[in-house]
Design a protein around this motif. Sequence first.
Motif, PDB file in Angstrom:
ATOM      1  N   LEU A  94      -8.714  22.614   2.518  1.00 30.99           N
ATOM      2  CA  LEU A  94      -8.800  23.999   2.963  1.00 30.99           C
ATOM      3  C   LEU A  94      -7.522  24.489   3.628  1.00 30.99           C
ATOM      4  N   LYS A  95      -6.518  23.607   3.774  1.00 33.02           N
ATOM      5  CA  LYS A  95      -5.307  24.038   4.472  1.00 33.02           C
ATOM      6  C   LYS A  95      -4.079  23.370   3.869  1.00 33.02           C
ATOM      7  N   LYS A  96      -2.954  24.032   4.010  1.00 33.80           N
ATOM      8  CA  LYS A  96      -1.653  23.494   3.608  1.00 33.80           C
ATOM      9  C   LYS A  96      -0.760  23.462   4.841  1.00 33.80           C
ATOM     10  N   ILE A  97       0.092  22.444   4.913  1.00 35.20           N
ATOM     11  CA  ILE A  97       0.998  22.330   6.047  1.00 35.20           C
ATOM     12  C   ILE A  97       2.414  22.073   5.550  1.00 35.20           C
ATOM     13  N   SER A  98       3.379  22.536   6.341  1.00 42.45           N
ATOM     14  CA  SER A  98       4.792  22.260   6.074  1.00 42.45           C
ATOM     15  C   SER A  98       5.516  22.274   7.402  1.00 42.45           C
ATOM     16  N   ARG A  99       6.355  21.254   7.624  1.00 41.24           N
ATOM     17  CA  ARG A  99       7.080  21.203   8.889  1.00 41.24           C
ATOM     18  C   ARG A  99       8.253  20.236   8.782  1.00 41.24           C
ATOM     19  N   ALA A 100       9.185  20.396   9.693  1.00 47.50           N
ATOM     20  CA  ALA A 100      10.290  19.454   9.810  1.00 47.50           C
ATOM     21  C   ALA A 100       9.814  18.233  10.580  1.00 47.50           C
ATOM     22  N   VAL A 101      10.268  17.059  10.164  1.00 45.63           N
ATOM     23  CA  VAL A 101       9.884  15.820  10.843  1.00 45.63           C
ATOM     24  C   VAL A 101      11.129  14.988  11.105  1.00 45.63           C
ATOM     25  N   ASN A 102      11.080  14.241  12.201  1.00 41.95           N
ATOM     26  CA  ASN A 102      12.182  13.362  12.555  1.00 41.95           C
ATOM     27  C   ASN A 102      11.646  12.282  13.485  1.00 41.95           C
ATOM     28  N   SER A 103      10.915  11.333  12.923  1.00 42.92           N
ATOM     29  CA  SER A 103      10.326  10.278  13.755  1.00 42.92           C
ATOM     30  C   SER A 103       9.845   9.142  12.869  1.00 42.92           C
ATOM     31  N   ASP A 104       9.257   8.137  13.503  1.00 44.71           N
ATOM     32  CA  ASP A 104       8.643   7.030  12.793  1.00 44.71           C
ATOM     33  C   ASP A 104       7.540   7.565  11.876  1.00 44.71           C
ATOM     34  N   ILE A 105       7.424   6.990  10.677  1.00 48.11           N
ATOM     35  CA  ILE A 105       6.463   7.519   9.706  1.00 48.11           C
ATOM     36  C   ILE A 105       5.031   7.398  10.224  1.00 48.11           C
ATOM     37  N   ILE A 106       4.702   6.308  10.913  1.00 48.66           N
ATOM     38  CA  ILE A 106       3.352   6.185  11.447  1.00 48.66           C
ATOM     39  C   ILE A 106       3.072   7.290  12.451  1.00 48.66           C
ATOM     40  N   ASP A 107       4.052   7.651  13.262  1.00 49.56           N
ATOM     41  CA  ASP A 107       3.861   8.746  14.215  1.00 49.56           C
ATOM     42  C   ASP A 107       3.647  10.069  13.491  1.00 49.56           C
TER      43      ASP A 107
END
Length: 462
Positions: A136-149
């Motif tokens: 029901l939702k789509k997300i998009s964002r910048a990431v810069n961290s451990d993949i598990i986080d």
Amino acid sequence: MSLLQTHQNKFGSTDIGSVGVKGILIKNHKGDKKDIRELVHFLHITESIELVGIILELGIRDESNFFELFEITGHETIEIELEQKRFQDNKEIATTVTAKVEFHVTDYPEYAKLDDNQVQTYTITATTRALWLSPLKKISRAVNSDIIDIIKTILIRDLQYPAHRIIQVGESTARMRGILNWNTPLSHINRLKSHLADSKFTQYFIHEILTGTIQIKPLSFMADEAQGLGADVYRTFWDQRRSMNDDPGSWKTQLWNLSRINSLNSSLGIAQIGNAMGGMFASEWNMIDPMQKTRYQHIFNYDKDTKSTFSGERMKKPDLINSIVDDENGVNLPPMTELPQAHMRYMFQNEFQDGGGALAREGLNQIISANGRHLQSHKQALTAVTHDLDVPGDLALNPGKVIDLRLPKSTDPSHLKTYADTPAWQENDLSLGGKFIIWGVVHNIDVNGAYTSSLTVRKDHI
């Protein structure tokens, strides 16, 4: 017998092959609630090590016009509460396992009325929150961290799971710096986890279990359990196809009957050519940089590059990866570990991304390049032996746990010493039995409260 009965014996444990259904509560769009245990003809609950969520299927037999009177519209939620008391690990005291799970209805796939029109039957399919909310939702964002986080943030922020329900074991070896383009939360989680490795270069699994938590664990942790290096093996199952009924209520008889295999079907994936093409023994990974007009090549050799110390080491036995020699036809190939072209991959990178340097190596393709060849090898190895088996129902039989299967050799035990120089007492099949990881389980409960668990289990060697 019915779903309303407790099925508890005089010793305080739940009867083998049954479970206490404490409630099946449906809530409609107005907030009205109703316990529908008397309407439920069967229920199936599906868990999988590859699924961030649990799936419920209910079969309804409605003789009271409940569908109309309760104003079912497709916006319902269903809360199921189950309880089971059973013996474990040779302990004389029965322990209690409970499961209380809320599901969101996703479909009413089947509906029918009987000939007299006085009875209607239908099935209800429902899922836990992640599987219901994610589409029901789509997300998009910048990431810069451990993949598990990153994955945990999606679970908490976007799929609304409480942080205390997320159980993590081990540390990842990869960070990601980049953009998550528009997609569903679970699509992002599934893509990220497919390239996530621990320090032993084994894959992570992220899944929800019936007792209420999201598990984030690497394959090496599960396999260490199988070798006795971590937690104990959950249970040993015996393919005896019989019950011990000397004292049906005693804890020893209860534990014996809880550990029997009712039926078993197997699938073998040990053919060398298929495993070679799947990248288990060797592979070639090519990283192409159009800006630099260069190609970086990584050659994977299982015998040289595998760092894990878990049961996959069995794959390194010389008789499993030796040279292919056919003197009659003149065929003489090197060992499987020296045939990387059997499995080839191509990916793209941009050395100038984020100014180059270390940051350029934190994109997803770069992570795939670093971990992919190891993960592919382990994934292919886990197709070696697969069993589908039915056992007495157990709420704590969940994906990711390790069990030990004791399967008899395919011969008369009295012949073992005579023909195979094997002691008569050593009746277990050492190739197809042993330690297995539970890959999936379906909890099946019928109208009489009879309860079985249908397991899919895997191991990576024979």
